[in-house]
Design an enzyme around this catalytic site. Sequence first.
Site, PDB file in Angstrom:
ATOM      1  N   LYS A   1       0.864  -1.175   0.000  1.00 51.75           N
ATOM      2  CA  LYS A   1       0.000   0.000   0.000  1.00 51.75           C
ATOM      3  C   LYS A   1       0.907   1.234   0.000  1.00 51.75           C
ATOM      4  O   LYS A   1       1.946   1.246   0.680  1.00 51.75           O
ATOM      5  CB  LYS A   1      -0.883  -0.015   1.253  1.00 51.75           C
TER       6      LYS A   1
ATOM      7  N   SER B   1      -9.686   2.179   3.017  1.00 52.05           N
ATOM      8  CA  SER B   1      -8.772   2.918   2.182  1.00 52.05           C
ATOM      9  C   SER B   1      -7.774   2.042   1.410  1.00 52.05           C
ATOM     10  O   SER B   1      -7.159   2.528   0.470  1.00 52.05           O
ATOM     11  CB  SER B   1      -7.973   3.902   3.041  1.00 52.05           C
TER      12      SER B   1
ATOM     13  N   SER C   1     -10.027  -0.217   7.156  1.00 49.73           N
ATOM     14  CA  SER C   1      -9.405  -0.050   5.837  1.00 49.73           C
ATOM     15  C   SER C   1      -8.739  -1.288   5.254  1.00 49.73           C
ATOM     16  O   SER C   1      -8.344  -1.281   4.091  1.00 49.73           O
ATOM     17  CB  SER C   1      -8.378   1.084   5.880  1.00 49.73           C
TER      18      SER C   1
END
Lengths: 487, 95, 477
Positions: A79, A154, A178
């Site tokens: 990420k 997210s 997330s």
Amino acid sequence: MSDYHEKTLAELSTLLQTGEVSSSALTEYFLSRIKQQDAELNSFITIAEDQAMAEAAEADERLKSGNTSALTGIPIAHKDIFCTRGIKTSCGSRMLDNFISPYDATVVNNFKQAGVITLGKTNMDEFAMGSSNETSFYGAVKNPWDTKRVPGGSSGGSAAAVAARLAPAATGTDTGGSIRQPAALCGITGLKPTYGRVSRYGMIAFASSLDQGGPMAQTAEDCALMLNAMAGFDEKDSTSIEKEVPDYTADLNHSVNGLRIGLPSQYFDEGLDDNVKAVIQTAIDQYRDMGAEIVDIELPNTSLSVPVYYVVAPAECSANLSRFDGVRYGYRCEDPKDLYDLYTRSRGEGFGAEVKRRIMVGTYALSAGYYDAYYLKAQQLRHLISDDFKKAFESVDVIMGPASPSTAFNIGEKAEDPISMYLSDIYTIAVNLAGVPGMSVPVGFVDGNPVGLQIIGNYFEESRLLNVAHQYQQQTDWHRQIPDSFK
Amino acid sequence: MSLDADDIKNIAKLARLKIDDADVADYATNLSNILDLVEQMNSVDTEGVVPMSHPLEVIQRLRDDAVTESNQRDDFQSVAPATQDGLYLVPKVIE
Amino acid sequence: MNYEAVIGLEIHVQLATKSKIFSGASTAYGAEPNTQACAVDVALPGVLPVLNKEAVHMATKFGLAIDAEVAHRSVFARKNYFYPDLPKGYQISQFELPIVGKGHIDIELEDGETKRIGVTRAHLEEDAGKSLHEDFAGMTGIDLNRAGTPLLEVVSEPDMRSAAEAVAYMKKLHSLVRYLEICDGNMQEGSFRCDANVSVRPRGQQEFGTRAEIKNINSFRFVERAINHEIERQIDLIEDGGEVVQETRLYDANKDETRSMRSKEEANDYRYFPDPDLLPVVIDDKYLDEVRGELPELPDQKKQRYMDEFDLSAYDAGVLTGSRELADYFETVAAKTGDAKLSANWVTGELAARLNKEEVEITDSKVSAEEYAGLISRIKDNTISGKIAKEVFDAMWNGEGSADEVIESKGLKQITDTGAIEAMVDEVIANNPEQFEQLKGGKDKLMGFFVGQVMKASKGKANPAQVNELMRKKLNS
């Protein structure tokens, strides 16, 4: 034609260890999948081709020499919230569009030590603030199961990339859901560990007391392999816990016979989509069939978790994001006329609307005269929410419920209405406030869109969560489904 | 809780965020809605409840007093917007 | 009208740790800009603070030394404000739960009375970097080497009533942190910085007047001047029918004036909240006992001991214990000479005067304690007189060698040969028959004259006691 993308991490590990495939070949395979197919998804911000191939060559040397871990030679995606030395680390923001990190996050370093290859950096909501991956400066990510829909957020890029098998696994972070919510919406397996289990050093902070990194993969077993590399005490992180890391694969095969599963009534209320509810119920029935005992429980303060979260997270983020001021790195506005202009325009132009909203909410909640009413009150309620879990775990081993009240919604559907977006995190947020570990496991579909079962454990019981999920995955194949266009 | 345009401007100033005039009304609406959501906290009496700032009851670990870092200025300043003679540059600060 | 000043001081004590409070970067002074600013100090995205053990240790020592409650649980908070030398946009400090609670420091007033000044609290925090305002094409340069240096901010009660009291408090605190070896005390390098809160009120009035804060006064002399100046400014303002406004003022040593700092005038809202990157600092009783056991003898205790053990006056004992270095110097001299009182006289006298005149710190004295003891020993064993000793000291200060070497090379050895002295006494009497008669006749004052003449004849080298004795013998013969 190879089918490496259909393999789990565990299977790829065997192929690498037996020499049936080289890391270089595997890395090239996934890089080419990304290059060919990510245009549809927008799940990557950066593809780190050169570094990846260099790391793969090193991993192949290691594989030959025998100095390996289970993950040596495996390519994964990070990420874009994790700092990666020499690779752009944007956090999904214009603010860091030009930021090449001069150092590696501890998690990234841990994976490097294990011989894991970084394919690239995945898209995400800007500074991890969002539940749909629509707030990214780099544009929305599309859900591989239906590209009109969001992948969740997210960690939407990581979830979509793994669901489309553009990477066998990825890292994510979870501040209010997330990891779990996008895992659920994309039909993959994701784990948010206990707060303090995985180092936060080098993971760009959103809300420091809630943020936790974790694995996003196809299976619970793969998550266990990932967590083995990620978890551990880090002297650079004061909130990291000095506690021995077990081998998370060790308990995978334990039986769930006699397991006490708590179902909180608050997680099955009127806000839950009926079709999702039915799929979750079927999964729970399956556990019952496997010998688990199902117990009704209460987490009475669940409804407060959203309001509490929207004080605590913005308050912490309002300070965490002050360092982005256009002075030492990141975006600086054109021709600032004075210092104030430099600050306000660099930040005003560098941050997107959702980030600015949250900074402003947090700034307001901490400001003189409001601190007690907002921040202190929220911290008190956080205690009550946390106590709910402590009490629940006196009578059950794990808690189960949906990870999200609905399947993936359409892109743009909630983008203009922050509140409805916030409320979609109702089942995941309390877990972060309490700091306990939680997972999402794919358990079926509604109209072709994946549904995730959330499994919540007591502090540091990641092994139990992984075991419970793994046992289910031995009986089902939801986790092996691949969206048609990515098969 | 309802915030008006002036409130938004004040908060934005404190947070050093430039908000375009055209967007102030939108921010006022959204922030007011968020604060309304947050107001639900008041439905619970928290008299006497100890505030919780960390998920785990742990205490600060202390680092030995040793110099472990070396000069990385060039590395760090390679991503800086403006530097000169090893200094970060900003518009003139008036005291 | 008659006014009274009310003064409280906030003193930033830079703790003498090797590394920074939250990072492993060096705290050494004077390095090239930004070469001692590591990832944490530069506040790169994703970095985290870890607390330095020694900073806690030093704060604890200080707390115990001022008889304060050291908190079993203290908490770090973020103080939010934007400034280019503050890389994170917040300073990690302590707010609601500081490590050191209420304590006190006793100061000596000019009239010899002791006054107790309350210490409200002392908390740990990190220092900011430095803004360099020289012209970089119209820009300001930022050096973050100092960012993250540990500070102990010591906040006093508004207990002082004059600039002199404020200076006495500041000196006492300065001496204390040096005794405790928690700060190098170097004011020029900013290791010990003072902000003063000053207000005035008509004498007899209970409530305080509106105060102004004077920032960054970095020498004892400037503190006195800045405060006196500010008191005067406020009184003039009130007398002229004006009002003191609460504001931050900067002392300009060159112009000897304070001026308003407009940049700080904007109402600050620091939005303190507990730093979620750091956990509560917990100190148990066992640790407190350990640290208590490590405390050195503190100035007040030392002073009392000097009075009891060496029979020194309160004044001399106070001067000698004014700094740990001076006390150490004195104790070395006293031990070597075996005569504390004589050593005290010479340390507070000749040496102190010289240091003062040359504006040299005791640590930079050109005559070491061992060398000085050598000189005093020669006084004690009558090799030289006190007067000659001053001449020898001058030579020693100028690097002409040890006391013995100077005495030898300059031939300053005291004449103790009774025959030789008697010859000189006889000669002086012979040259001054009239005065001798008067002395014999009871004009005792003339004794001094004769001794002086003999001393002069011996170029100061005769032993004055022997001269006296011989004169008496002559009178009685």
